[in-house]
Design an enzyme around this catalytic site. Structure first.
Site, PDB file in Angstrom:
ATOM      1  N   TYR A  90      -8.367   7.081  11.883  1.00  0.00           N
ATOM      2  CA  TYR A  90      -8.178   6.721  13.288  1.00  0.00           C
ATOM      3  C   TYR A  90      -8.914   7.726  14.151  1.00  0.00           C
ATOM      4  O   TYR A  90      -8.823   8.929  13.929  1.00  0.00           O
ATOM      5  CB  TYR A  90      -6.680   6.737  13.627  1.00  0.00           C
ATOM      6  N   ASP A 103     -13.785  14.632  12.893  1.00  0.00           N
ATOM      7  CA  ASP A 103     -12.725  14.422  13.869  1.00  0.00           C
ATOM      8  C   ASP A 103     -11.559  15.306  13.449  1.00  0.00           C
ATOM      9  O   ASP A 103     -10.757  14.948  12.602  1.00  0.00           O
ATOM     10  CB  ASP A 103     -12.327  12.943  13.906  1.00  0.00           C
ATOM     11  N   LYS A 142      -5.102  17.356  20.662  1.00  0.00           N
ATOM     12  CA  LYS A 142      -3.745  17.726  20.253  1.00  0.00           C
ATOM     13  C   LYS A 142      -3.424  19.220  20.403  1.00  0.00           C
ATOM     14  O   LYS A 142      -3.139  19.665  21.503  1.00  0.00           O
ATOM     15  CB  LYS A 142      -3.470  17.182  18.850  1.00  0.00           C
TER      16      LYS A 142
HETATM   17  C1  LIG Z   1      -4.649  11.395  17.936  1.00  0.00           C
HETATM   18  C2  LIG Z   1      -6.013  11.242  17.379  1.00  0.00           C
HETATM   19  C3  LIG Z   1      -7.100  10.812  18.176  1.00  0.00           C
HETATM   20  C4  LIG Z   1      -6.917  10.323  19.582  1.00  0.00           C
HETATM   21  O1  LIG Z   1      -6.449  11.282  20.451  1.00  0.00           O
HETATM   22  P1  LIG Z   1      -5.706  10.813  21.804  1.00  0.00           P
HETATM   23  O2  LIG Z   1      -5.484  12.089  22.541  1.00  0.00           O
HETATM   24  O3  LIG Z   1      -4.461  10.107  21.384  1.00  0.00           O
HETATM   25  O4  LIG Z   1      -6.649   9.897  22.508  1.00  0.00           O
HETATM   26  C5  LIG Z   1      -8.361  10.828  17.626  1.00  0.00           C
HETATM   27  N1  LIG Z   1      -8.558  11.217  16.357  1.00  0.00           N
HETATM   28  C6  LIG Z   1      -7.551  11.608  15.565  1.00  0.00           C
HETATM   29  C7  LIG Z   1      -7.853  12.065  14.173  1.00  0.00           C
HETATM   30  C8  LIG Z   1      -6.247  11.608  16.043  1.00  0.00           C
HETATM   31  O5  LIG Z   1      -5.242  11.945  15.230  1.00  0.00           O
END
Ligand SMILES: *Cc1c(COP(=O)(O)O)cnc(C)c1O
Length: 412
Positions: free
Chosen positions: A128, A223, A251
């Protein structure tokens, strides 16, 4: 609000429940509006590595708020946070803050396309990367939970250049390269997948990925929105010794406030506006409150022995769960990396999206509900990570293991 929530997984639909409304949270604990209290392992889905309302983070936010909540002009805290990140992530020479992880990945892909002058991208099933149109293809997290990996409302043309590979399967990437060799801009990956539940990379997988992307003149984007400052100060890239071209963060670096960031080699980042032609902006990007919470969090994380303590504590919980599963003769998989883990209810080793999907979500739902009524908050979906924080102590872990024993016994 659809589902009563502002982000889908919170709705508890995946576990056939109704969402718990949180009234307040402190340390490892959260209290709901009905007067129940929980040991929290959701941790706002990852950011709260220090636990809820950590005094130093709260103090930093208060202090910042008194000086104004947003300027629309640069401020010192942006520089402080950037410096703290660059100190830990040697692959980042230049960085841009955003307000969410979604914006970070979206902008990183735009940049990779501009830099390589190619349009195709490769992502992995079950990973994701936020909710940008062309990344919502077999995406993990809420998208997996609700069986809509490819969302309606996304025109087919928007996802035509998104190629799907299988996690931990380098051959699946090579097959795509063979077909689209000079058309692929980048490979985007969660170096430790955590949105189909936790799935660690197999030995050599990330190294192989680095090698074949480099050989083919493509960018490798990590990511690390979850793994950045979760696995250690340098994220997954430090842990596994693999250097990406661009890194996405979010995060933890916002300490519980809305944030994201992307950064990488100077040569690549120099394409970003205003010094380059690749446009990307944000009214609240580099927000002083978010920057201050991030600085306080990352400063705390630099203290000696922090990760060791956190990871040891998590392993204590994971090993405890393993013993319980054995004792009760329950076939399940416990995947853990650092301070995050997932208990998959399947007898199949979970190494990718397909194997994750063999999990018995009904069993997970039963486990989750039993835990919840015993005052333990695990994520309300099989396909999410359980996060421990520095606020969890042996006491909370003991209570969790006792509750887990009963919860598992009941669903057996
Ligand atoms: C949470 C998450 C996102 C998206 O971040 P948001 O602040 O919710 O837009 C993107 N990549 C990964 C791996 C994530 O866990």
């Amino acid at each position: 609000m659809p589902g009563g929530v502002n982000s889908p997984v919170r709705s508890f639909r995946a576990v056939e429940g109704t969402p718990v409304f949180i009234k307040k949270a402190k340390g490892a604990w959260a209290w709901d509006e009905d007067g129940n209290k929980y040991i929290d392992y959701v941790a706002s889905w990852g950011p709260l590595i220090l636990g809820h309302a950590h005094p130093e983070v709260v103090r930093a936010i208060k202090k910042a708020a008194e000086k104004g909540t947003s300027y629309g002009a640069p401020c010192e805290k942006e520089v402080d946070l950037a410096n703290l990140i660059l100190k830990s992530f040697l692959s980042i020479d230049m960085i841009r803050m955003t307000s969410s992880g979604t914006e970070a990945t979206m902008s990183a892909v735009r940049l990779a396309r501009a830099y390589t002058k190619r349009d195709f991208i490769v992502k992995f099933e079950g990973c994701y990367h936020g909710h940008a149109d062309y990344l919502l293809v077999k995406a993990g997290s809420g998208a997996t939970t609700f069986g809509t990996p490819s969302s309606p409302g996304v025109p087919r043309e928007f996802t035509e250049r998104t190629l799907l590979a299988k996690y931990n399967n380098i051959q699946s990437v090579e097959n795509l390269f063979a077909k689209h060799r000079n058309e692929i801009a980048c490979v985007l990956i969660e170096p430790v997948a955590a949105n189909m539940g936790v799935v660690p990379p197999k030995k050599g997988f990330l190294q192989d990925l680095r090698k074949i992307t480099e050989d083919a003149g493509m960018l490798l984007i990590f990511d690390e929105v979850i793994t950045g400052f979760r696995l250690g100060l340098g994220g997954a890239q430090k842990t596994y010794g693999v250097t990406p071209d661009i890194t996405c963060l979010g995060k933890i670096i916002g300490g519980g406030l809305p944030v994201g960031a992307y950064g990488g080699k100077k040569e690549i980042m120099s394409l970003v506006a205003p010094i380059g032609p690749v446009y990307q902006a944000g009214t609240l990007s580099g927000n002083p409150l978010a920057m201050s919470a991030g600085v306080a969090t990352l400063t705390k994380l630099r203290e000696k022995g922090i990760y060791k303590r956190l990871n040891e504590l998590t392993q204590f919980l994971v090993e405890g769960l393993r013993e319980i599963l054995e004792k009760l003769h329950i076939e399940a998989q416990l995947n853990s990396v650092g301070s995050m883990f997932t208990l998959f209810f399947t007898d199949c080793e979970v190494v990718d999206y397909e194997s994750a999907l063999t999990s018995n979500t009904k069993m997970y739902s039963g486990f989750f509900k039993n835990l919840l009524s015993a005052g333990i908050m695990f994520p309300p979906s099989q396909f999410e990570a359980v996060f421990a924080s520095l606020a969890h102590t042996e006491k909370e872990i003991d209570m969790t293991l006792k509750a887990a024993y009963n919860a598992l016994k009941k669903i057996k």
